[in-house]
Design a protein around this motif. Structure first.
Motif, PDB file in Angstrom:
ATOM      1  N   ARG A   9       0.839  -1.206   0.000  1.00 44.58           N
ATOM      2  CA  ARG A   9       0.000   0.000   0.000  1.00 44.58           C
ATOM      3  C   ARG A   9       0.872   1.254   0.000  1.00 44.58           C
ATOM      4  NH1 ARG A   9      -5.361  -0.300   3.650  1.00 44.58           N
ATOM      5  NH2 ARG A   9      -6.062  -2.413   3.154  1.00 44.58           N
ATOM      6  N   SER A  10       0.305   2.355  -0.480  1.00 38.85           N
ATOM      7  CA  SER A  10       0.981   3.646  -0.426  1.00 38.85           C
ATOM      8  C   SER A  10      -0.076   4.690  -0.118  1.00 38.85           C
ATOM      9  CB  SER A  10       1.666   3.944  -1.760  1.00 38.85           C
ATOM     10  OG  SER A  10       0.701   3.973  -2.803  1.00 38.85           O
ATOM     11  N   ALA A  11       0.345   5.924   0.076  1.00 46.61           N
ATOM     12  CA  ALA A  11      -0.621   6.978   0.412  1.00 46.61           C
ATOM     13  C   ALA A  11      -1.663   7.146  -0.694  1.00 46.61           C
ATOM     14  CB  ALA A  11       0.109   8.289   0.652  1.00 46.61           C
ATOM     15  N   GLY A  12      -1.209   7.014  -1.937  1.00 47.02           N
ATOM     16  CA  GLY A  12      -2.131   7.214  -3.058  1.00 47.02           C
ATOM     17  C   GLY A  12      -2.945   5.986  -3.407  1.00 47.02           C
ATOM     18  N   TYR A  13      -2.469   4.836  -3.007  1.00 50.12           N
ATOM     19  CA  TYR A  13      -3.165   3.577  -3.313  1.00 50.12           C
ATOM     20  C   TYR A  13      -3.301   2.784  -2.018  1.00 50.12           C
ATOM     21  CZ  TYR A  13      -1.611   4.908  -8.026  1.00 50.12           C
ATOM     22  OH  TYR A  13      -1.373   5.587  -9.191  1.00 50.12           O
ATOM     23  N   ASP A  14      -4.145   3.275  -1.132  1.00 46.18           N
ATOM     24  CA  ASP A  14      -4.228   2.750   0.234  1.00 46.18           C
ATOM     25  C   ASP A  14      -5.330   1.688   0.346  1.00 46.18           C
ATOM     26  OD1 ASP A  14      -3.866   2.360   2.893  1.00 46.18           O
ATOM     27  OD2 ASP A  14      -4.761   4.259   3.527  1.00 46.18           O
ATOM     28  N   TYR A  15      -5.103   0.561  -0.309  1.00 44.39           N
ATOM     29  CA  TYR A  15      -6.074  -0.544  -0.299  1.00 44.39           C
ATOM     30  C   TYR A  15      -5.346  -1.792  -0.776  1.00 44.39           C
ATOM     31  CZ  TYR A  15      -5.820   0.970  -5.105  1.00 44.39           C
ATOM     32  OH  TYR A  15      -5.324   1.341  -6.341  1.00 44.39           O
ATOM     33  N   ASP A  16      -5.991  -2.925  -0.612  1.00 42.00           N
ATOM     34  CA  ASP A  16      -5.448  -4.168  -1.154  1.00 42.00           C
ATOM     35  C   ASP A  16      -6.149  -4.454  -2.485  1.00 42.00           C
ATOM     36  OD1 ASP A  16      -3.794  -4.583   1.067  1.00 42.00           O
ATOM     37  OD2 ASP A  16      -5.464  -5.458   2.197  1.00 42.00           O
ATOM     38  N   PRO A  17      -5.410  -4.788  -3.523  1.00 39.76           N
ATOM     39  CA  PRO A  17      -6.050  -5.035  -4.823  1.00 39.76           C
ATOM     40  C   PRO A  17      -6.851  -6.330  -4.798  1.00 39.76           C
ATOM     41  CG  PRO A  17      -3.720  -5.584  -4.923  1.00 39.76           C
ATOM     42  CD  PRO A  17      -3.957  -4.979  -3.567  1.00 39.76           C
ATOM     43  N   PRO A  18      -7.811  -6.470  -5.694  1.00 43.49           N
ATOM     44  CA  PRO A  18      -8.635  -7.689  -5.719  1.00 43.49           C
ATOM     45  C   PRO A  18      -7.868  -8.883  -6.286  1.00 43.49           C
ATOM     46  CG  PRO A  18      -9.199  -6.259  -7.554  1.00 43.49           C
ATOM     47  CD  PRO A  18      -8.204  -5.502  -6.721  1.00 43.49           C
ATOM     48  N   GLU A  19      -8.387 -10.061  -6.012  1.00 40.34           N
ATOM     49  CA  GLU A  19      -7.840 -11.281  -6.595  1.00 40.34           C
ATOM     50  C   GLU A  19      -8.171 -11.302  -8.093  1.00 40.34           C
ATOM     51  OE1 GLU A  19      -6.151 -14.153  -5.734  1.00 40.34           O
ATOM     52  OE2 GLU A  19      -5.605 -13.007  -3.936  1.00 40.34           O
ATOM     53  N   PRO A  20      -7.202 -11.546  -8.936  1.00 47.00           N
ATOM     54  CA  PRO A  20      -7.508 -11.686 -10.370  1.00 47.00           C
ATOM     55  C   PRO A  20      -8.564 -12.762 -10.586  1.00 47.00           C
ATOM     56  CG  PRO A  20      -5.128 -11.580 -10.022  1.00 47.00           C
ATOM     57  CD  PRO A  20      -5.758 -11.686  -8.655  1.00 47.00           C
ATOM     58  N   GLY A  21      -9.494 -12.477 -11.478  1.00 42.15           N
ATOM     59  CA  GLY A  21     -10.532 -13.444 -11.795  1.00 42.15           C
ATOM     60  C   GLY A  21     -11.710 -13.440 -10.843  1.00 42.15           C
ATOM     61  N   SER A  22     -11.639 -12.634  -9.777  1.00 45.85           N
ATOM     62  CA  SER A  22     -12.736 -12.603  -8.810  1.00 45.85           C
ATOM     63  C   SER A  22     -13.793 -11.571  -9.197  1.00 45.85           C
ATOM     64  CB  SER A  22     -12.200 -12.279  -7.414  1.00 45.85           C
ATOM     65  OG  SER A  22     -11.699 -10.947  -7.365  1.00 45.85           O
TER      66      SER A  22
END
Lengths: 230, 438
Positions: free
Chosen positions: A32-45
């Motif tokens: 995570r970073s200040a600009g992207y403060d989340y966990d990305p989704p699982e591919p294919g989900s």
């Protein structure tokens, strides 16, 4: 000194150790970073709907060869970014090229991404961005021999360019002040995700070019046996 | 020679540093209530566009976009300089710009038509260039295009209803900027949650949309369906069954995957949503129309998103009916308009968990939308809510009213009487400027 600063920034942002036995999704090491403060989704989900057919037209490669854009963006997953090399707006073209650079760096650690993803940087400033200039620009960003294919395209002139921009919905207007220190064109940042069949499946802009998220989309498309009907 | 020094040499150190830094750490900002993906007017707005309900017996009786010149020093400052009518009366209501701000999409809640105006070619003269009259069919039965929200290259539209029972059950609908349908995302309901966690109930209603990209979330709110918003308001409030069909939820979505994550219980019809702008301000406000409460939707210390009511808006016993909000660019002030008493209240939201009212003023017999400039020095108000919900007594009026704001007092600058000008009932306001395009 500047080179040291730049190298430090790059190394801070990218996974620091190129692996033997690379992780399944090396981009997750970015965290995570200040600009992207989340966990990305699982591919294919999740599902990426078909947005539109990718635009087509006559282009010039960085080697000065004629090609059809449709041929370039079909057959494998493609990330296409419209830029112009004179752009100095940190929220625009430098950011888009920086994001593609990060993705390319990650592709050097992932054989499948290296093999099945193509990157395209496309100039909408043909008068200035000649094939020679695009080759210089590309040579700076793309190390030889490793990672995903990365093409740097331009057009012969505005007549060839405009139908392509129209096909993608990318608007470019000259600024009233051509000497604007941020560059002579007004435009919004657009980066397109195109599937194997040449259909646009996502459109990224400022605040969305998180390599973890873009690569989740890329992997989602790679997992599809057939894309959803529009 | 290392890779990095090669890159540095070819691109130039400042350029590459800028590229990598920019790629790593976006910071979004915009006019106070617009999509963060959109270019903003940071200086003086030049025009105010008003999506205006046509009124039988008044002027051409049709819905229209009214353009008012707000350029200081202009000979036509504070005057209507252009009108662009659309066919008939569609229950003109909300709308929004595309992400490149070249087109203004405006919805009709009754006919479910969407009118697309070019505002870039001549910002002083918006021109109708496309009408989407297939919204219901495209979307699989969604009725009442309400919130029009810009995402990169596309528009996300929150419906209000559906064509099966005309209740508030509805969906989010995506189109390309060119008007081609992309997808429909139905709101979660108790019997079909789509994986969302439900606090109490999921009514499936819709109204407003806002996003916070750096947290990858989207929020939606809830109003009521066609059978209520197209009914005379007196009949609605006197019908217990109709009053049961009012929104009482907000939905937290995964912005990227469009999956609903959590359904908050926010009783009393939560309408407009405003996210804060600060880089670490992980919260948004809404106001509940029937219960007159200000709500905070925020990320707690554990990273969980929560909703809680944080203060009254006026005296809830007098049912002031909050209808619109505008947050200042520095997240210090929140303007809230209340329809019934025609007032605006300004809250100090420096501590978002403890808002404090710092100012109030009567704007008119009734008031609806409020929009402020990026610098917070100019504030505009419009009057109309819905054709069948607006006041009909002798004091009724329809207007655009502009004020200067110094942090302590609203001082009138101009007033446009939409009845005297034979224009109709103005609702949504958006700003325009030629500076956006050149």
């Amino acid at each position: 000194m500047k080179r040291i600063v730049v190298a430090s920034v790059v190394l801070c942002l990218l996974p620091s150790v190129l692996p033997a036995g690379a992780p399944a999704r090396p981009e997750l090491a970015l965290g995570r970073s200040a600009g992207y403060d989340y966990d990305p989704p699982e591919p294919g989900s999740y599902r990426l709907p078909v947005i539109r057919p990718a635009g087509d037209g006559d282009v010039l490669t960085a080697e000065g060869k004629k090609a059809r854009l449709r041929d370039i963006v079909s057959g494998q997953v493609t990330i296409l970014s419209f830029i112009y090399t004179r752009c100095a707006d940190p929220r625009a073209c430098p950011m888009a090229s920086g994001a593609l650079y990060q993705i390319h760096e990650i592709s050097r650690q992932d054989d499948e991404i290296a093999r099945r993803l193509r990157l395209v940087t496309f100039s909408f400033d043909p008068e200035h961005d000649t094939p020679t200039r695009m080759a210089e620009y590309g040579g700076a960003l793309r190390p030889a021999g490793e990672g995903s294919e990365w093409m740097f395209l331009t057009t012969r002139g505005k007549r060839e360019l405009q139908p392509i921009l129209d096909g993608y919905g990318q608007r470019v207007d000259p600024k009233r002040n051509p000497l604007d220190p941020l560059g002579p064109f007004y435009h919004v940042v657009r980066v397109y995700l195109i599937d194997q069949r040449g259909m646009v499946r996502n459109i990224y802009s400022y605040g969305m070019l998180d390599p973890r998220m873009v690569l989740a989309d890329v992997r989602t498309l790679m997992m599809e046996s057939s894309p959803p009907a529009r | 020679m290392s890779l990095h020094s090669v890159v540095t040499r070819a691109l130039g150190a400042p350029m590459l540093l800028m590229a990598v830094m920019a790629a790593a750490a976006p910071a979004l900002a915009d006019e106070t209530c617009q999509s963060p993906y959109m270019p903003k007017i940071t200086g003086q707005e030049e025009f105010v566009y008003l999506w205006t309900l046509g009124v039988e017996g008044l002027g051409d009786e049709s819905d229209k976009v009214v353009t008012v010149d707000v350029r200081p020093g202009s000979k036509t400052f504070g005057k209507v300089v252009h009108t662009a009518s659309v066919p008939g009366r569609n229950e003109a209501h909300h709308g929004g710009f595309t992400d490149d701000r070249r087109h203004l999409w405006l919805g009709g809640l009754d006919t479910s038509k969407i009118f697309v105006f070019d505002v870039a070619t001549d910002p002083g003269k918006p021109r109708l260039v496309k009408t989407i009259d297939t919204f219901v069919k495209d979307s699989g039965g969604v009725v009442g295009p309400h919130g029009h929200y810009a995402l990169p290259g596309r528009m996300m539209i929150a419906g209000l209803s559906n064509n099966k029972d005309h209740s508030g059950r509805t969906a989010l609908v995506e189109y390309t900027n060119e008007g081609e349908y992309i997808a429909t995302h139905w709101m979660p309901i108790d019997s079909e949650t789509y994986g969302a966690r439900i606090e109490k109930t999921a009514d499936g209603y819709g109204y407003d949309i806002r996003v916070l990209p750096r947290k990858n979330i989207m929020l939606t709110s809830s109003f009521t369906g066609w059978s209520n918003y197209m009914m005379d308001v007196g009949k609605v409030v006197s019908d217990p069954e109709a009053m049961k069909r009012m929104g009482q939820t907000m939905v937290l979505w995964d912005l990227h995957t469009r999956k609903p994550l959590k359904v908050f219980e926010v009783p009393g019809v939560p309408l407009e949503i405003r996210f804060a702008w600060g880089e670490n301000h992980n919260y948004a406000f809404t106001a509940t129309n029937l219960t007159s409460r200000l709500w905070l939707i925020y990320e707690d210390e554990k990273g969980e998103w929560q909703a809680k009511d944080v203060c009254d808006i006026g005296d809830p016993a007098k049912v002031p009916m909050p209808v619109a909000m505008s947050i200042s660019a520095d997240d210090s002030e929140l303007f809230v308009t209340t329809f019934s008493d025609g007032m605006v209240r300004v809250y100090d939201i420096t501590d978002p968990h403890k808002p404090r009212q710092k100012y109030e003023k009567v704007i008119g017999h009734q008031v609806n939308m409020v929009s402020q400039s990026w610098d917070g020095k100019r504030v505009y108000f419009s009057s109309s809510v819905l054709s069948r919900w607006d006041k009909k007594d002798e004091g009724s009026e329809e207007y655009l009213r502009a004020y200067a704001w110094d942090g302590k007092e609203l001082t009138p600058t101009f007033d446009v009487d939409f009845i005297a000008e034979k224009l109709g009932k103005p609702h949504l306001m958006r700003f325009g400027s030629a500076s956006l395009y050149n």
